[in-house]
Design an enzyme around this catalytic site. Structure first.
Site, PDB file in Angstrom:
ATOM      1  N   TYR A 174       0.813  -1.229   0.000  1.00 46.88           N
ATOM      2  CA  TYR A 174       0.000   0.000   0.000  1.00 46.88           C
ATOM      3  C   TYR A 174       0.847   1.281   0.000  1.00 46.88           C
ATOM      4  O   TYR A 174       0.628   2.158  -0.857  1.00 46.88           O
ATOM      5  CB  TYR A 174      -0.971  -0.031   1.183  1.00 46.88           C
ATOM      6  N   LYS A 178       1.036   4.192  -3.149  1.00 48.76           N
ATOM      7  CA  LYS A 178       0.711   5.624  -3.076  1.00 48.76           C
ATOM      8  C   LYS A 178       1.916   6.465  -3.539  1.00 48.76           C
ATOM      9  O   LYS A 178       1.743   7.542  -4.106  1.00 48.76           O
ATOM     10  CB  LYS A 178       0.264   6.003  -1.658  1.00 48.76           C
TER      11      LYS A 178
HETATM   12  P1  NAP Z   1     -12.992   2.620   1.887  1.00 44.81           P
HETATM   13  O1  NAP Z   1     -14.123   3.057   2.755  1.00 44.81           O
HETATM   14  O2  NAP Z   1     -12.518   1.211   1.964  1.00 44.81           O
HETATM   15  O3  NAP Z   1     -13.348   3.001   0.386  1.00 44.81           O
HETATM   16  C1  NAP Z   1     -12.609   2.523  -0.687  1.00 44.81           C
HETATM   17  C2  NAP Z   1     -13.536   2.479  -1.881  1.00 44.81           C
HETATM   18  O4  NAP Z   1     -12.791   2.011  -3.014  1.00 44.81           O
HETATM   19  C3  NAP Z   1     -14.709   1.508  -1.677  1.00 44.81           C
HETATM   20  O5  NAP Z   1     -15.872   2.103  -2.195  1.00 44.81           O
HETATM   21  C4  NAP Z   1     -14.291   0.321  -2.515  1.00 44.81           C
HETATM   22  O6  NAP Z   1     -15.377  -0.438  -3.021  1.00 44.81           O
HETATM   23  C5  NAP Z   1     -13.590   1.037  -3.639  1.00 44.81           C
HETATM   24  N1  NAP Z   1     -12.815   0.126  -4.482  1.00 44.81           N
HETATM   25  C6  NAP Z   1     -11.869  -0.767  -4.133  1.00 44.81           C
HETATM   26  N2  NAP Z   1     -11.446  -1.447  -5.217  1.00 44.81           N
HETATM   27  C7  NAP Z   1     -12.156  -0.963  -6.276  1.00 44.81           C
HETATM   28  C8  NAP Z   1     -12.193  -1.261  -7.647  1.00 44.81           C
HETATM   29  N3  NAP Z   1     -11.419  -2.222  -8.189  1.00 44.81           N
HETATM   30  N4  NAP Z   1     -13.025  -0.561  -8.449  1.00 44.81           N
HETATM   31  C9  NAP Z   1     -13.817   0.402  -7.917  1.00 44.81           C
HETATM   32  N5  NAP Z   1     -13.869   0.702  -6.626  1.00 44.81           N
HETATM   33  C10 NAP Z   1     -13.033   0.024  -5.806  1.00 44.81           C
HETATM   34  O7  NAP Z   1     -11.676   3.493   2.174  1.00 44.81           O
HETATM   35  P2  NAP Z   1     -11.439   5.076   2.279  1.00 44.81           P
HETATM   36  O8  NAP Z   1     -10.614   5.277   3.483  1.00 44.81           O
HETATM   37  O9  NAP Z   1     -12.696   5.840   2.117  1.00 44.81           O
HETATM   38  O10 NAP Z   1     -10.465   5.301   1.032  1.00 44.81           O
HETATM   39  C11 NAP Z   1     -10.659   6.327   0.081  1.00 44.81           C
HETATM   40  C12 NAP Z   1      -9.301   6.808  -0.384  1.00 44.81           C
HETATM   41  O11 NAP Z   1      -8.611   7.469   0.681  1.00 44.81           O
HETATM   42  C13 NAP Z   1      -8.347   5.707  -0.853  1.00 44.81           C
HETATM   43  O12 NAP Z   1      -7.648   6.140  -2.000  1.00 44.81           O
HETATM   44  C14 NAP Z   1      -7.393   5.543   0.303  1.00 44.81           C
HETATM   45  O13 NAP Z   1      -6.143   4.991  -0.078  1.00 44.81           O
HETATM   46  C15 NAP Z   1      -7.286   6.988   0.751  1.00 44.81           C
HETATM   47  N6  NAP Z   1      -6.769   7.172   2.109  1.00 44.81           N
HETATM   48  C16 NAP Z   1      -7.501   6.754   3.161  1.00 44.81           C
HETATM   49  C17 NAP Z   1      -6.998   6.953   4.442  1.00 44.81           C
HETATM   50  C18 NAP Z   1      -7.756   6.502   5.662  1.00 44.81           C
HETATM   51  O14 NAP Z   1      -7.211   6.639   6.780  1.00 44.81           O
HETATM   52  N7  NAP Z   1      -8.990   6.010   5.514  1.00 44.81           N
HETATM   53  C19 NAP Z   1      -5.760   7.594   4.631  1.00 44.81           C
HETATM   54  C20 NAP Z   1      -5.038   8.009   3.517  1.00 44.81           C
HETATM   55  C21 NAP Z   1      -5.560   7.790   2.261  1.00 44.81           C
HETATM   56  P3  NAP Z   1     -16.037  -1.675  -2.213  1.00 44.81           P
HETATM   57  O15 NAP Z   1     -16.976  -1.075  -1.226  1.00 44.81           O
HETATM   58  O16 NAP Z   1     -16.702  -2.457  -3.290  1.00 44.81           O
HETATM   59  O17 NAP Z   1     -14.904  -2.413  -1.550  1.00 44.81           O
END
Ligand code: NAP
Length: 251
Positions: A174, A178
């Site tokens: 991961y 990024k």
């Molecule tokens: P999340 O709730 O797990 O959301 C991730 C989303 O991506 C889900 O809707 C998931 O769909 C979707 N996804 C995964 N694989 C996919 C694919 N092949 N095609 C289309 N959609 C797909 O996580 P989040 O924290 O909101 O993450 C959003 C962004 O923020 C990501 O880029 C993550 O790396 C970034 N981020 C998050 C954090 C944190 O602390 N949460 C920190 C830094 C960066 P499903 O529901 O079907 O699995």
């Protein structure tokens, strides 16, 4: 073609993506709630106050991406904002595994290449594939914005600092995905700098979502703040930057 600007958010059926969709809808965008599972996207779109539509979009499936781009053109006729938000932290083979334990099992010396490829497929190649498919529409917009949702854990500068708290978990899956996404963001920004399109990377911060088994410390409202700000940049706004809600981040 409709008058309202259109924003597509990938992976918007839950988490930060859904919150970004809600906030852009409140700013009078038509929002397309990207979801690999249409039914879950449809459920999520119903929770958005405003003009929201589910869009089946699996960022690892070229046929799904092409069909989504065609649907955007045929049904909405424009695309003004693309938020590349979809990502995975691992392939889910061991659900619920704590981050430190996952990091130990995915050292460069031992990492499964299948695990690494699968995460890069979504977090890096998926972003390139979706952006390539949507660029013809974005180029037609008077002021398009692309926001790649990245993470501070991918910063090479930070991870080179012995005092950086996440340095012990910097790994080839991961975090490195990024780092690669940051490189892709800058390359896109350089290619598009003579156009009306701005490309920037945002770190939402450690946010309580499915990605980290809800161990994050921020709300999705806090997590969505920087991606939404970059989506709404004016023509004097920056291109090719990496930032969080507190300001610029080192690459
Ligand atoms: P999340 O709730 O797990 O959301 C991730 C989303 O991506 C889900 O809707 C998931 O769909 C979707 N996804 C995964 N694989 C996919 C694919 N092949 N095609 C289309 N959609 C797909 O996580 P989040 O924290 O909101 O993450 C959003 C962004 O923020 C990501 O880029 C993550 O790396 C970034 N981020 C998050 C954090 C944190 O602390 N949460 C920190 C830094 C960066 P499903 O529901 O079907 O699995």
């Amino acid at each position: 073609m409709q008058n309202k600007p259109v924003a597509l958010i990938t992976g918007a059926n839950q988490g930060i993506g859904l919150q970004i969709a809600k906030e852009l809808a409140a700013k009078d965008f038509t929002v397309l709630v990207g979801s690999r599972d249409y039914a879950r996207g449809d459920e999520a779109a119903k929770t958005v106050d405003g003009d929201a539509h589910a869009l089946q979009l699996d960022v690892t499936d070229q046929a799904s991406i092409a069909a989504a781009a065609e649907r955007v053109r045929n049904e909405f006729g424009r695309l003004d904002v693309l938020i590349n938000n979809a990502a995975i932290s691992n392939t889910g083979l061991r659900p619920g595994i704590p981050i430190e334990e996952y990091a130990k099992s995915t050292r460069p010396s031992t990492v499964s290449l299948d695990e690494m490829r699968a995460v890069f497929e979504t977090n890096v190649f998926g972003v390139v594939a979706v952006t390539q498919a949507m660029l013809p529409l974005l180029r037609e917009s008077p002021a398009a914005r692309i926001v790649n949702v990245s993470s501070g854990v991918g910063s090479l500068t930070r991870n080179s600092d012995l005092a950086y708290p996440y340095r012990p978990i910097f790994g080839p899956v991961y975090p490195a995905s990024k780092t690669a996404l940051n490189a892709v963001t800058l390359a896109m920004a350089i290619e598009l700098e003579s156009t009306r399109i701005k490309v920037n990377a945002a770190c939402p911060g450690f946010t309580k979502t499915n990605l980290n088994n809800y161990t994050g410390t921020q709300t999705v409202e806090e997590g969505a703040r920087e991606p939404v700000r970059l989506a709404l940049l004016g023509s004097d706004g920056p291109n090719g930057t990496f930032s969080n809600a507190d300001g610029p981040l080192p690459w």
